[in-house]
Scaffold this active site. Structure first.
Site, PDB file in Angstrom:
ATOM      1  N   SER A  98       4.753   2.455   7.804  1.00 54.84           N
ATOM      2  CA  SER A  98       4.387   1.317   6.962  1.00 54.84           C
ATOM      3  C   SER A  98       5.561   0.827   6.130  1.00 54.84           C
ATOM      4  CB  SER A  98       3.245   1.703   6.021  1.00 54.84           C
ATOM      5  OG  SER A  98       2.027   1.716   6.694  1.00 54.84           O
ATOM      6  N   ASP A 125       0.094  -7.701   1.330  1.00 51.32           N
ATOM      7  CA  ASP A 125       0.515  -6.299   1.451  1.00 51.32           C
ATOM      8  C   ASP A 125       2.042  -6.166   1.460  1.00 51.32           C
ATOM      9  OD1 ASP A 125       0.129  -3.582   1.545  1.00 51.32           O
ATOM     10  OD2 ASP A 125      -0.046  -3.493   3.718  1.00 51.32           O
ATOM     11  N   HIS A 174       0.812  -1.217   0.000  1.00 48.36           N
ATOM     12  CA  HIS A 174       0.000   0.000   0.000  1.00 48.36           C
ATOM     13  C   HIS A 174       0.848   1.271   0.000  1.00 48.36           C
ATOM     14  CE1 HIS A 174       0.311  -0.260   4.551  1.00 48.36           C
ATOM     15  NE2 HIS A 174       0.482   1.041   4.385  1.00 48.36           N
TER      16      HIS A 174
END
Length: 410
Positions: free
Chosen positions: A262, A181, A149
């Protein structure tokens, strides 16, 4: 289709972390009020008065001595630390770390020092958006792991990574996988320091961990916490893949993870990566609200799963999705947990293991199954070809089977 049970975020295009700059609020602790002192009891008459006078005299002398000694030590301590009145400072300056400061290789500071050379900041930009996340080097020749993402909002954009040396280098997107992911980038460099891999299957709740990354634009940030829980079924950003809900068995941690973390590594106390920072619960009804941030509930992708997926992407440009060849009833809620099968594909893993529609899988790979999302997450944690022992219920009876997982044919 299963959906997230509470707010979560990713570093997607519309997330607030790119421009969020919410000032911290300092909360002062209230001043405690000292309890009122009780009045002294009246002195006894007669011969007791003389004895009391002697006791008071001795106590007074002791108090004066103690007060003088304490005052002297207090002045010396304050002067040594640059605190107190305007007189000359006593003692000599000492800038060395205190003896209690442990920066040995096995310390937390040593763990951070070991992992930082492998940490990178990831920038992804196209005409619509600028995305900033984190990542880590996994090979000396420039392969880098991050979250899908972080880069998915700019699939045709330009990518770059900021190295520990301060150099920013153009990167190429090798491939990405929405179910796990995970994405892999490549830079044209050699002699890099790859991160050391740990074993996420050996983690336990309470183990110390450190999250590394670039939260809210703050590069080379380390935050400390523990493993709060394991095998939390969390939705992947690509939650619906080919009509099938996607979940992963996350590591939950209270190490502060914020927007921009992230893709960064979650490391153990030895500096080994054991997870990939992925999402948080913000506690806000509007998880896109500006300023929403960490409240101590963050999640990471187990490194054993991430490593397998990243290796497949590096080798073939894509990753396989692990399946059992059966659909799962999203509405089923068993009194004792479990996941109910709606059907089994002919010739698929479930059918070969003797499973059929209506069976309720209660144990998968030695772990009780909570519900459908939990089973999906546990399946994704395994690789195609893995042989897993299961327990299931059929018409009230308990049965067992060996299930050989397969790769999605799509």
């Amino acid at each position: 289709m299963y959906g997230p049970e509470s707010p979560w975020w990713s570093d997607g295009q519309h997330d607030p972390w790119r421009n969020a700059s919410t000032p911290a609020v300092l909360i002062a602790h209230p001043t405690a009020t000292a309890p009122a002192l009780e009045p002294p009891a009246p002195a006894r008459q007669g011969t007791a008065r003389a004895g009391l006078g002697l006791i008071l005299t001795v106590a007074l002398i002791s108090a004066l001595l103690a007060g003088a000694l304490g005052g002297t030590l207090g002045y010396v301590f304050a002067a040594r630390n640059g605190v107190g009145g305007g007189g000359a400072l006593v003692g000599q300056s000492d800038s060395k770390p205190a003896p209690v400061t442990n920066r040995a290789p096995e310390s937390l500071a040593g763990a951070v020092k070991r992992a930082l050379p492998s940490l990178v900041t990831v920038h992804a930009q196209d005409t619509r958006a600028l995305s900033t996340g984190s990542g880590f080097i996994v090979s000396p020749d420039g392969y880098i792991v991050t979250n899908q993402h972080v880069v998915s909002e700019t699939p045709k954009g330009k990518y770059s990574v900021l190295l520990d040396s301060g150099e920013e280098v153009t990167a190429t997107l090798i491939g990405m996988d929405g179910v796990s992911d995970i994405a892999v980038l490549k830079i044209d460099r050699s002699g890099l320091t790859p991160i050391t891999f740990g074993d996420s299957d050996k983690l336990a709740a309470g183990d110390p961990v450190i999250a590394l990354g670039t939260p809210l634009g703050q590069e080379r940030t380390a935050t400390f916490g523990i493993v709060s829980a394991l095998n939390r079924a969390r939705p992947a950003p690509a939650n619906d893949v080919g009509g099938v809900s996607a979940f992963f068995a996350a590591i939950q941690t209270d190490a502060a993870i914020n927007h921009g973390n992230s893709g960064g590594p979650l490391i153990d106390a030895a500096g080994r990566v054991i997870g990939v920072n992925q999402q948080i619960i913000t506690g806000s009804k509007d998880d896109k609200a500006a300023g929403s941030g960490n409240i101590g509930i963050g999640f990471a992708i187990p490194i054993n799963q991430a490593r397998r997926v990243a290796t497949e992407i590096m080798t073939t440009g894509a990753a396989r999705r692990t399946v059992i060849g059966a659909s799962i009833d999203p509405a089923f809620q068993g009194a004792s947990g479990g996941a109910k099968l709606l059907g089994a594909t002919e010739g698929g893993p479930a059918a070969k293991a003797g499973l059929k529609s209506g069976d309720v899988i209660t144990v998968f790979a030695g772990r009780p199954v909570q519900d459908g999302p939990d089973l999906i997450a546990q399946i994704a944690k395994q690789g195609p070809g893995a042989v897993v022992a299961i327990e299931f219920q059929r018409e009230g009876g308990k049965r067992t089977a060996q299930l050989t997982l397969a790769a999605d044919s799509k």
